[in-house]
Design a protein around this motif. Structure first.
Motif, PDB file in Angstrom:
ATOM      1  N   VAL A  93       5.195  -0.217   8.552  1.00 36.23           N
ATOM      2  CA  VAL A  93       6.613   0.478   8.097  1.00 36.23           C
ATOM      3  C   VAL A  93       6.423   1.642   7.677  1.00 36.23           C
ATOM      4  O   VAL A  93       6.397   1.444   5.974  1.00 36.23           O
ATOM      5  N   ILE A  94       7.266   3.053   7.814  1.00 33.85           N
ATOM      6  CA  ILE A  94       7.355   3.499   7.181  1.00 33.85           C
ATOM      7  C   ILE A  94       9.110   4.155   6.549  1.00 33.85           C
ATOM      8  O   ILE A  94       9.424   4.385   7.826  1.00 33.85           O
ATOM      9  N   ASN A  95       9.624   4.156   5.778  1.00 32.55           N
ATOM     10  CA  ASN A  95      10.830   4.331   5.330  1.00 32.55           C
ATOM     11  C   ASN A  95      11.034   6.260   4.622  1.00 32.55           C
ATOM     12  O   ASN A  95      10.579   6.022   3.527  1.00 32.55           O
ATOM     13  N   ILE A  96      12.166   6.150   4.555  1.00 35.25           N
ATOM     14  CA  ILE A  96      12.725   7.929   4.380  1.00 35.25           C
ATOM     15  C   ILE A  96      13.329   7.604   4.461  1.00 35.25           C
ATOM     16  O   ILE A  96      13.894   7.427   5.027  1.00 35.25           O
ATOM     17  N   ILE A 114       9.375   7.679  -0.990  1.00 40.90           N
ATOM     18  CA  ILE A 114       9.071   7.430   0.841  1.00 40.90           C
ATOM     19  C   ILE A 114       8.541   5.553   0.500  1.00 40.90           C
ATOM     20  O   ILE A 114       7.778   5.188  -0.215  1.00 40.90           O
ATOM     21  N   GLU A 115       9.171   4.647   1.179  1.00 36.97           N
ATOM     22  CA  GLU A 115       8.299   3.490   1.127  1.00 36.97           C
ATOM     23  C   GLU A 115       7.979   3.488   2.479  1.00 36.97           C
ATOM     24  O   GLU A 115       7.824   3.266   3.535  1.00 36.97           O
ATOM     25  N   VAL A 116       6.697   2.453   2.066  1.00 38.31           N
ATOM     26  CA  VAL A 116       5.374   2.309   2.748  1.00 38.31           C
ATOM     27  C   VAL A 116       5.046   0.724   2.359  1.00 38.31           C
ATOM     28  O   VAL A 116       5.278   0.008   1.637  1.00 38.31           O
ATOM     29  N   THR A 126       3.708   0.595  -0.993  1.00 36.27           N
ATOM     30  CA  THR A 126       3.752   1.244  -1.586  1.00 36.27           C
ATOM     31  C   THR A 126       4.948   2.249  -1.779  1.00 36.27           C
ATOM     32  O   THR A 126       5.273   3.049  -0.542  1.00 36.27           O
ATOM     33  N   VAL A 127       5.285   3.004  -2.425  1.00 34.07           N
ATOM     34  CA  VAL A 127       6.458   4.217  -3.063  1.00 34.07           C
ATOM     35  C   VAL A 127       5.759   4.923  -3.273  1.00 34.07           C
ATOM     36  O   VAL A 127       5.399   5.180  -4.443  1.00 34.07           O
ATOM     37  N   ILE A 128       6.602   6.493  -2.903  1.00 35.98           N
ATOM     38  CA  ILE A 128       6.260   7.628  -3.225  1.00 35.98           C
ATOM     39  C   ILE A 128       7.719   8.393  -4.141  1.00 35.98           C
ATOM     40  O   ILE A 128       8.508   7.918  -3.264  1.00 35.98           O
ATOM     41  N   SER A 129       7.434   8.620  -4.867  1.00 36.42           N
ATOM     42  CA  SER A 129       8.718   9.334  -5.484  1.00 36.42           C
ATOM     43  C   SER A 129       9.228  10.639  -5.275  1.00 36.42           C
ATOM     44  O   SER A 129       7.816  11.355  -5.097  1.00 36.42           O
ATOM     45  N   ALA A 130      10.093  11.701  -5.234  1.00 36.02           N
ATOM     46  CA  ALA A 130      10.543  12.545  -5.004  1.00 36.02           C
ATOM     47  C   ALA A 130       9.638  13.212  -6.039  1.00 36.02           C
ATOM     48  O   ALA A 130       9.231  14.277  -6.524  1.00 36.02           O
ATOM     49  N   ARG A 131       9.517  12.517  -7.421  1.00 35.73           N
ATOM     50  CA  ARG A 131       8.500  13.296  -8.785  1.00 35.73           C
ATOM     51  C   ARG A 131       7.182  13.770  -8.014  1.00 35.73           C
ATOM     52  O   ARG A 131       6.452  14.827  -8.713  1.00 35.73           O
TER      53      ARG A 131
END
Length: 713
Positions: A167-170, A148-150, A65-70
């Motif tokens: 794994v959570i990558n900020i 954020i990449e999960v 899952t990816v959470i973008s700035a938008r």
């Protein structure tokens, strides 16, 4: 050296149906720059942590899952945890100490949460002490975050220890990402006062990005009716508990991020200062309203990347540094003034309370070299070498109980606080750990529609021997719209120093004979792009978790000792939908179900949600005004064995964000309303003998509201 983790069994592969419209992405050249890929597919479609290379989530050999700035802006989220709660199969629970977040992936949970690896720009921020992000965490603001990449599932074949349940990558902003400078302020409930600034500019051949964030709050003030001291009061006849009383969650945070880029070079640094840190419901689950903590965290990394140094080679070298501290700012009273602790074997009444001030200071040095070789027609090979030196270089403690460091005799109740640092009676010894590792990964393009990713990583630890962890991922472009993935991976987690070396502690004790935890995971995933506006995903998983480390109640009833106590298996399903109904309406929904079993007792795993549902509806009311509505529903959490309390109540929390952005884009404003219906939401407290220390669980914040304004220039 002892081999702690055994290379896995053969994977059983299946195939079914549900997802993929970005199949053509497999033919993209590896030479395309990251910014070009993000422009082409969008932030929410691209992920780097699955293989180390930026690629579409549909084709990534992982459930991601990816959470973008938008996404962050629309949601109204102000902290990392609020965003992670939107990820399928991930629940953010809370611990009693400081309400620290517990990231629960697929039913895998523990008190200090070391089974989840959190990265900032691909670099771990794990501590030696507890194996977590920091005992004095205090949250992470979102204004410096690019995306954020999960990944749900193991990642030890690429990232080593602690890439266990997920794994959570900020990824933070660089100067290139800040096209306009920005300044913002936020005011709201619990006397919250926030401010932030983003500045980006070019200087000669350098691109510079700077983000500064300030957060001050008294913290939510929900009431704890009864605590551990309440139980002691009932038995000993004292009346000294601070319950009923509010949880202690004050915070004074300063976060700063600096990014300097020049050609092949990138220098990043960060600072996270925590002050006035309230400890939640107390260090021993007895309310302690006067105690405060502080923490200083600094990080820096220097990266050199060059894909032109040699034909067919993409080379990257990186060095990084992390320094962290856990410090008391005001005495930690494990039990309040006047507490009679005879039942705990501590001698009687303590007029000033039972005071213990543990502090720790760490440094982490990392270096790695990565090379990608792409000359072979159907293969992309990735090689990596690395070295990590982690040093718990200072341990300090003062307390008014236990042996006197001068005489060796026990301090009687009522003694003043004495410094036991650098004595045999300190709570933990200083120490260090070295890790040397090597890995190889092969992305094999079997055919136009088939891609096989294999990987193997070898780790050697100075204190735990070695570990070898494989991964295997088969990605099949089943049709133009559907992608099918079959995944297998192994993971391991090395015990933290608190689990192996804690001594002279009235609450928890370490065990130097612990073995690392191990996990084997099997996944089957489907990614279906019905149209450009409708995306669906279905994930099935099974895992086997062994040698689980737990702090287990000792016979004296007052302490818990770390032990390899168990064997857990889990299975489940995750459903995800992203649907742009029209230009004005968008729906995002996900549902996750899991069943995790303690194989030694055949009981369901306690405290974790069996089901969770997330639903978000975005409405673009006008070109300038939008409304974000979201509901998070947590269901079916079991109690621990022998816990005779009523079942943990389900809860649903509704949040609403009203967003305005000026036509020119020069300024904007938000009204953020959380828990609009004032739901009585609670996270479970743990069971202790003879009863739970916090019988009525940990209350989450009630209805609260914030207003923020920002300008761009």
């Amino acid at each position: 050296m002892k081999q702690h983790i055994k290379c896995g069994s053969q994977m059983l592969m299946l195939s079914l149906l549900v997802a993929a419209n970005l199949v053509q992405a497999q033919t993209l050249s590896e030479n395309i720059e990251e910014d070009e890929l993000l422009d082409l597919y969008g932030d929410t479609e691209m992920i780097a942590i699955a293989t180390g290379n930026l690629q579409t989530t549909a084709k990534a050999p992982a459930v991601a899952t990816v959470i973008s700035a938008r996404d962050i802006q629309i949601s109204g989220a102000t902290d990392l945890d609020e965003l992670l709660e939107t990820v399928p199969g991930l629940h953010v629970s809370r611990s009693a100490l400081g309400y620290n977040p517990i990231y629960t992936f697929r039913g895998i949970q523990s008190a200090y949460n070391p089974q989840v690896l959190v990265l900032i720009n691909g670099i771990p921020i794990s501590n030696l002490f507890q194996g977590d992000r920091s005992l004095i965490w205090g949250g992470m603001p979102v204004n410096a975050i690019k995306r954020i990449e999960v990944i749900r599932g193991p990642g030890s074949a690429l990232y080593g220890a602690d890439a266990f349940a997920g794994v959570i990558n900020i990824v933070t902003l660089s100067g290139h990402d800040i096209s306009e400078n920005e300044f913002g302020v936020r005011l709201g409930s619990f006397d919250t006062q926030d401010a932030w600034a983003k500045i980006g500019f070019d200087w000669q051949d350098f691109s510079v990005g700077l983000v500064l964030e300030i957060h001050n709050t008294d913290g939510q003030d929900e009431v704890i009716d009864l605590d551990r001291q309440s139980l002691l009061d009932a038995i000993t006849g004292t009346q000294v508990s601070n319950a009923p009383g509010s949880v202690s969650l004050s915070r004074e945070n300063i976060d700063a991020r600096l990014d300097i880029t020049n050609g092949h070079w990138q220098l990043r640094s960060g600072m996270q200062l925590r002050r006035d840190w309230g400890n939640g419901v107390g260090g021993a689950e007895s309310l302690d309203p006067s105690n405060r903590w502080k923490s200083n965290r600094y990080n820096a990394d220097l990266t050199y990347r060059n894909d032109e140094l040699a034909d067919f080679w993409d080379l990257q070298a990186q060095m990084s540094y992390l320094q962290t501290s856990i410090e008391t700012d005001n005495d930690l009273r494990l039990f309040p003034a006047g507490s009679d602790l005879s039942l705990l074997g501590l001698g009687g009444v303590y007029p000033d309370g039972l005071i213990g001030n543990p502090e720790s200071f760490e440094r982490h040095y990392r270096g790695n070299l990565t090379a990608i070789y792409s000359r072979l027609e159907q293969h992309q090979l990735r090689f990596g070498l690395g070295y990590t030196f982690s040093d718990l270089y200072k341990v300090k403690e003062s307390k008014n109980f236990g042996p006197d460091p001068i005489t060796g005799s026990m301090l009687p109740p009522g003694s003043p606080v004495v410094d036991v640092s650098d004595s045999p009676y300190v709570y933990m010894n200083e120490g260090d750990r070295t890790n040397i590792y090597a890995y190889v990964q092969d992305v094999w393009y079997l055919a136009d529609d088939w891609e096989l990713t294999t990987g193997l990583r070898f780790d050697d630890y100075s204190d735990f021997g070695n570990s070898t962890n494989p991964r295997l991922a088969l990605v099949w472009s089943t049709s133009q719209k559907l992608t099918t993935k079959a995944l297998y991976g192994q993971a391991f987690r090395t015990p933290s120093f608190a689990e192996t070396q804690a001594i002279n502690n009235p609450v928890v004790l370490g065990n130097p004979d612990l073995a690392p935890e191990t996990l084997a995971s099997y996944e089957l995933a489907f990614d279906y792009r019905a149209t450009t506006d409708l995306k669906l995903a279905l994930n099935l998983f099974y895992y086997d978790w062994q040698d689980i480390i737990k702090f287990t109640q000792d016979e004296n009833g007052s302490t818990k000792t770390a032990k390899n106590m168990g064997h857990q298996t889990g299975k489940g399903i995750e459903l995800d939908m992203d649907w742009a109904i029209s230009e004005r309406w968008k729906v995002n929904a996900n549902y996750a179900w899991q069943e995790s079993i303690d194989e030694s007792t055949n009981n369901k795993i306690a405290l974790v949600p069996e089901s969770q549902l997330y639903l978000a509806l975005d409405w673009a009311i006008t070109h300038n005004i939008s409304l974000h509505n979201q509901v998070n529903w947590i269901m079916s959490r079991a109690r621990e064995p022998y816990d005779n309390r009523d079942q943990i109540a389900d809860y649903a929390v509704l949040d609403i964000t009203l967003h305005y952005e000026s036509t020119s884009g020069g300024w904007g404003a938000d009204i953020i309303m959380r828990n609009v219906t004032d739901s009585d939401a609670r996270e479970p407290s743990v069971w202790s003998i003879p009863q739970a220390s916090i019988p009525n669980d940990l209350p989450l914040e009630g209805r609260n509201m914030y207003a923020q304004l920002y300008v761009k220039f």
